[in-house]
Design an enzyme around this catalytic site. Sequence first.
Site, PDB file in Angstrom:
ATOM      1  N   GLY A 115       0.914  -1.229   0.065  1.00  0.00           N
ATOM      2  CA  GLY A 115       0.182  -0.306   0.261  1.00  0.00           C
ATOM      3  C   GLY A 115       1.066   1.725   0.179  1.00  0.00           C
ATOM      4  O   GLY A 115       2.060   1.243   0.416  1.00  0.00           O
ATOM      5  N   ALA A 116       0.244   2.339  -0.885  1.00  0.00           N
ATOM      6  CA  ALA A 116       1.447   3.766  -0.594  1.00  0.00           C
ATOM      7  C   ALA A 116       0.625   4.740   0.998  1.00  0.00           C
ATOM      8  O   ALA A 116      -0.653   3.833   1.644  1.00  0.00           O
ATOM      9  CB  ALA A 116       0.167   4.517  -1.319  1.00  0.00           C
ATOM     10  N   ASN A 138      -1.414   7.194   1.146  1.00  0.00           N
ATOM     11  CA  ASN A 138      -1.977   8.516   1.403  1.00  0.00           C
ATOM     12  C   ASN A 138      -3.882   8.294   1.825  1.00  0.00           C
ATOM     13  O   ASN A 138      -4.289   9.248   1.935  1.00  0.00           O
ATOM     14  CB  ASN A 138      -2.351   9.592   0.026  1.00  0.00           C
ATOM     15  N   LYS A 185       1.638  -5.575   2.587  1.00  0.00           N
ATOM     16  CA  LYS A 185       2.663  -4.482   3.629  1.00  0.00           C
ATOM     17  C   LYS A 185       2.027  -3.349   4.239  1.00  0.00           C
ATOM     18  O   LYS A 185       2.064  -2.649   2.297  1.00  0.00           O
ATOM     19  CB  LYS A 185       3.260  -5.043   3.044  1.00  0.00           C
ATOM     20  N   PRO A 186       1.911  -2.980   4.516  1.00  0.00           N
ATOM     21  CA  PRO A 186       1.187  -1.051   3.982  1.00  0.00           C
ATOM     22  C   PRO A 186       2.854   0.298   4.200  1.00  0.00           C
ATOM     23  O   PRO A 186       4.047  -0.515   4.504  1.00  0.00           O
ATOM     24  CB  PRO A 186       0.984  -0.437   5.828  1.00  0.00           C
ATOM     25  N   GLU A 208       5.725   2.223   5.156  1.00  0.00           N
ATOM     26  CA  GLU A 208       5.963   2.258   6.637  1.00  0.00           C
ATOM     27  C   GLU A 208       6.328   3.992   6.611  1.00  0.00           C
ATOM     28  O   GLU A 208       6.015   4.136   8.405  1.00  0.00           O
ATOM     29  CB  GLU A 208       7.751   2.467   6.547  1.00  0.00           C
ATOM     30  N   GLU A 218       3.860   4.670  -6.621  1.00  0.00           N
ATOM     31  CA  GLU A 218       4.379   5.444  -8.208  1.00  0.00           C
ATOM     32  C   GLU A 218       4.588   4.351  -9.038  1.00  0.00           C
ATOM     33  O   GLU A 218       4.834   3.529  -9.038  1.00  0.00           O
ATOM     34  CB  GLU A 218       5.582   5.672  -7.467  1.00  0.00           C
ATOM     35  N   GLU A 263      -2.102   0.208  -9.257  1.00  0.00           N
ATOM     36  CA  GLU A 263      -2.961   1.328  -9.131  1.00  0.00           C
ATOM     37  C   GLU A 263      -1.937   2.478  -8.506  1.00  0.00           C
ATOM     38  O   GLU A 263      -1.266   2.388  -7.914  1.00  0.00           O
ATOM     39  CB  GLU A 263      -3.473   1.137  -7.970  1.00  0.00           C
ATOM     40  N   GLY A 312       0.095   6.372 -10.039  1.00  0.00           N
ATOM     41  CA  GLY A 312      -0.255   7.706 -10.491  1.00  0.00           C
ATOM     42  C   GLY A 312      -1.060   8.237 -11.270  1.00  0.00           C
ATOM     43  O   GLY A 312      -0.975   7.856 -12.389  1.00  0.00           O
ATOM     44  N   CYS A 349      -4.463  10.038  -6.004  1.00  0.00           N
ATOM     45  CA  CYS A 349      -3.922   9.988  -6.950  1.00  0.00           C
ATOM     46  C   CYS A 349      -4.327  10.160  -8.031  1.00  0.00           C
ATOM     47  O   CYS A 349      -4.004  10.311  -9.505  1.00  0.00           O
ATOM     48  CB  CYS A 349      -3.904   7.540  -6.872  1.00  0.00           C
ATOM     49  N   LYS A 359      -2.256   3.539 -19.196  1.00  0.00           N
ATOM     50  CA  LYS A 359      -1.147   3.678 -19.743  1.00  0.00           C
ATOM     51  C   LYS A 359      -0.155   3.419 -18.888  1.00  0.00           C
ATOM     52  O   LYS A 359      -0.303   1.934 -17.943  1.00  0.00           O
ATOM     53  CB  LYS A 359      -1.585   5.041 -20.912  1.00  0.00           C
ATOM     54  N   GLU A 410      -9.497  -2.186  -9.365  1.00  0.00           N
ATOM     55  CA  GLU A 410     -10.301  -1.942  -7.644  1.00  0.00           C
ATOM     56  C   GLU A 410     -11.644  -1.738  -8.464  1.00  0.00           C
ATOM     57  O   GLU A 410     -11.826  -0.429  -8.497  1.00  0.00           O
ATOM     58  CB  GLU A 410      -8.992  -1.044  -6.901  1.00  0.00           C
TER      59      GLU A 410
HETATM   60  P1  NAP Z   1       5.721   4.720  -3.078  1.00  0.00           P
HETATM   61  O1  NAP Z   1       6.919   5.074  -3.141  1.00  0.00           O
HETATM   62  O2  NAP Z   1       6.036   3.337  -4.920  1.00  0.00           O
HETATM   63  O3  NAP Z   1       5.630   3.116  -2.116  1.00  0.00           O
HETATM   64  C1  NAP Z   1       4.602   2.045  -2.254  1.00  0.00           C
HETATM   65  C2  NAP Z   1       4.002   1.216  -1.507  1.00  0.00           C
HETATM   66  O4  NAP Z   1       5.709   0.102  -2.047  1.00  0.00           O
HETATM   67  C3  NAP Z   1       5.114   1.372  -0.004  1.00  0.00           C
HETATM   68  O5  NAP Z   1       5.054   0.515   0.959  1.00  0.00           O
HETATM   69  C4  NAP Z   1       7.247   0.671  -0.387  1.00  0.00           C
HETATM   70  O6  NAP Z   1       6.839   1.099   0.498  1.00  0.00           O
HETATM   71  C5  NAP Z   1       6.254   0.027  -1.028  1.00  0.00           C
HETATM   72  N1  NAP Z   1       8.438  -0.421  -2.143  1.00  0.00           N
HETATM   73  C6  NAP Z   1       8.566   0.609  -2.865  1.00  0.00           C
HETATM   74  N2  NAP Z   1      10.101  -0.415  -3.207  1.00  0.00           N
HETATM   75  C7  NAP Z   1       9.173  -1.210  -3.471  1.00  0.00           C
HETATM   76  C8  NAP Z   1       9.494  -2.514  -3.785  1.00  0.00           C
HETATM   77  N3  NAP Z   1      10.636  -2.348  -4.962  1.00  0.00           N
HETATM   78  N4  NAP Z   1       9.064  -3.568  -4.206  1.00  0.00           N
HETATM   79  C9  NAP Z   1       8.458  -3.732  -3.882  1.00  0.00           C
HETATM   80  N5  NAP Z   1       7.134  -2.811  -3.098  1.00  0.00           N
HETATM   81  C10 NAP Z   1       7.963  -0.966  -2.414  1.00  0.00           C
HETATM   82  O7  NAP Z   1       4.258   5.430  -3.710  1.00  0.00           O
HETATM   83  P2  NAP Z   1       4.159   6.275  -2.036  1.00  0.00           P
HETATM   84  O8  NAP Z   1       4.521   7.041  -2.195  1.00  0.00           O
HETATM   85  O9  NAP Z   1       4.177   5.277  -1.016  1.00  0.00           O
HETATM   86  O10 NAP Z   1       2.866   6.595  -3.177  1.00  0.00           O
HETATM   87  C11 NAP Z   1       2.476   7.764  -3.440  1.00  0.00           C
HETATM   88  C12 NAP Z   1       1.843   7.169  -4.837  1.00  0.00           C
HETATM   89  O11 NAP Z   1       0.816   6.427  -4.824  1.00  0.00           O
HETATM   90  C13 NAP Z   1       1.442   8.386  -5.841  1.00  0.00           C
HETATM   91  O12 NAP Z   1       2.243   8.227  -7.171  1.00  0.00           O
HETATM   92  C14 NAP Z   1      -0.154   7.935  -6.119  1.00  0.00           C
HETATM   93  O13 NAP Z   1      -0.694   8.197  -7.475  1.00  0.00           O
HETATM   94  C15 NAP Z   1      -0.286   6.783  -6.012  1.00  0.00           C
HETATM   95  N6  NAP Z   1      -1.489   6.163  -5.698  1.00  0.00           N
HETATM   96  C16 NAP Z   1      -1.703   5.485  -6.674  1.00  0.00           C
HETATM   97  C17 NAP Z   1      -3.703   5.018  -6.372  1.00  0.00           C
HETATM   98  C18 NAP Z   1      -4.400   4.715  -7.724  1.00  0.00           C
HETATM   99  O14 NAP Z   1      -5.596   3.755  -6.661  1.00  0.00           O
HETATM  100  N7  NAP Z   1      -4.285   4.743  -8.633  1.00  0.00           N
HETATM  101  C19 NAP Z   1      -3.148   5.582  -5.270  1.00  0.00           C
HETATM  102  C20 NAP Z   1      -2.948   5.924  -4.036  1.00  0.00           C
HETATM  103  C21 NAP Z   1      -2.095   6.255  -4.400  1.00  0.00           C
HETATM  104  P3  NAP Z   1       7.854   2.346   1.862  1.00  0.00           P
HETATM  105  O15 NAP Z   1       7.004   3.855   1.756  1.00  0.00           O
HETATM  106  O16 NAP Z   1       7.392   1.759   3.053  1.00  0.00           O
HETATM  107  O17 NAP Z   1       9.281   2.228   1.620  1.00  0.00           O
END
Ligand code: NAP
Length: 486
Positions: A147-148, A150, A173-174, A176, A226, A247, A249, A281, A452, A459
């Site tokens: 999970g992300a 937000n 895994k939420p 951190e 992301e 899901e 960005g 997002c 894209k 979901e």
């Molecule tokens: P993120 O940095 O990509 O992290 C998301 C999750 O992935 C976190 O739990 C992170 O752990 C984990 N992670 C990091 N590296 C990984 C790897 N190599 N393998 C597996 N998991 C890994 O995103 P964020 O900053 O938390 O969230 C913001 C992003 O989420 C934005 O781009 C937003 O648009 C997107 N988002 C999309 C949706 C949708 O429904 N489309 C909904 C909400 C958010 P840690 O953070 O604990 O390091």
Amino acid sequence: MTTQISSFVNGAYVNDASASVFQNINPATGKVICSVEAATPATLDAAIQSSLKAFKVWSKMPAIERSRRLLKAVEILRNRNDELALIEVEDTGKPWSEASTVDVVTGADSIEYFAGLAPTQVGTQQALGNDFFYTRQEPLGVVAGIGAWNYPLQIACWKAAPALAAGNVIVFKPSEETPRGALKLAEVFIEAGIPEGVFNVVQGDGKVGEWLTQHPNIAKVSFTGEVNTGCKVMAASSKTLKSVTMELGGKSPLIIFDDADLEQAVIASMLANFYTQGEVCTHGTRVFVQSGIYQRFVERLQDSIKTLKVGDPLNPDTHIGALISSSHMEKVLDYIRIGVEEGAHLLSGGRRVDHFECKNGYFVEPTVFTHCSDDMRICQEEIFGPVMSILCFDSEEEVIKRANNTGFGLAAGVFTQNIQKGHRVIHQIEAGICWINQYGASPAEMPVGGYKMSGVGRENGLETLGHYTQTKSIYVGIDPIESPYI
Ligand code: NAP
């Protein structure tokens, strides 16, 4: 002394003296909420073993019974709304006015929706002469949810709902940054009679996520985050051919035509940029306004922004809370500097807010740029903060082309009082989640996901249940086999 929380495996919190510990910070105050034990290899192994054991029980349970227990969880979530919303406010920095009315509610709605669908899953049967075949919709097995930060609890619910309804189990895994919401959901599931190990939570950073994406016993990864991380998750998952839901960005267009209801368009543009301090997002961060309404729109928006209150997220009157972390706030402020350097006009906002109730938190003013052009970085890259870019356009054809000129494809909105034009335009936009004369509504019944680079799979909505099952075809011979050998 700060409290310490940990992973939740097989129905209980796990403590491992060898675990490393990280801190959970309240972004509105900069203060430590609690420390968190990261899952050790032993905890991760225990989570997988517990999930495999739980899968045997949960997947065999009649769907109507799974449904009953999920509905019990929905009831508990709704009864505990305020307690859970408070956790979301403290962990994320979002305003109470949002968390108490949206986060838990929409999480519970999704579980309720899929609980209702659980017993409706049917296979097919077809005669082939005297022989026939039938199909069964079978669960995939152990799903990893990542999970992300937000919408911590809502994201955990949206991933658990279809997965559990279809008979799968989850290791979640939420982020951190927000470790508590998913733990509360795990407690609720146990209280609702959902067996131990059906929903395990493992704490830690991206390395824990990476470990899950590589594990041979994980059948599917449902990821929110992301685009760049999503690409890594998909690449790692491909090594063991896991199915994925992504899901990711966006940089979505919100298109306002001359004939739009001005008040409604202004409200929508504010919701589409400042809700959850811009950390959504699907936000419509490229606001395309047609030349005939442009001046009136900008003036009305400028007036409306003055009513927004940035401040203590726990104050029920606050509209804009704190960004998730100091580093994220710096990233958002950097983008604002870049916008100014690129020649966009800063209409309002643009600064960190550090008046008395915000002084130790990570607050940024609601910010609006006008005189933007499509090639500016602020119009191309996801900022994930309260930053709106307004772009002017003349014709329908032009705006469709410009709106689609992005690698993202998550969401889009159109404001017009011409019903044909609304549908005609939205049908040509390359995005998965679209609104006409609305922005942001996302009921459990509606599938959501990106085109894209914004995602794979969906979901919520009916089709999502199918992403958590696989079809088994069973041919039944009634006639004797004719031997080709004798
Ligand atoms: P993120 O940095 O990509 O992290 C998301 C999750 O992935 C976190 O739990 C992170 O752990 C984990 N992670 C990091 N590296 C990984 C790897 N190599 N393998 C597996 N998991 C890994 O995103 P964020 O900053 O938390 O969230 C913001 C992003 O989420 C934005 O781009 C937003 O648009 C997107 N988002 C999309 C949706 C949708 O429904 N489309 C909904 C909400 C958010 P840690 O953070 O604990 O390091």
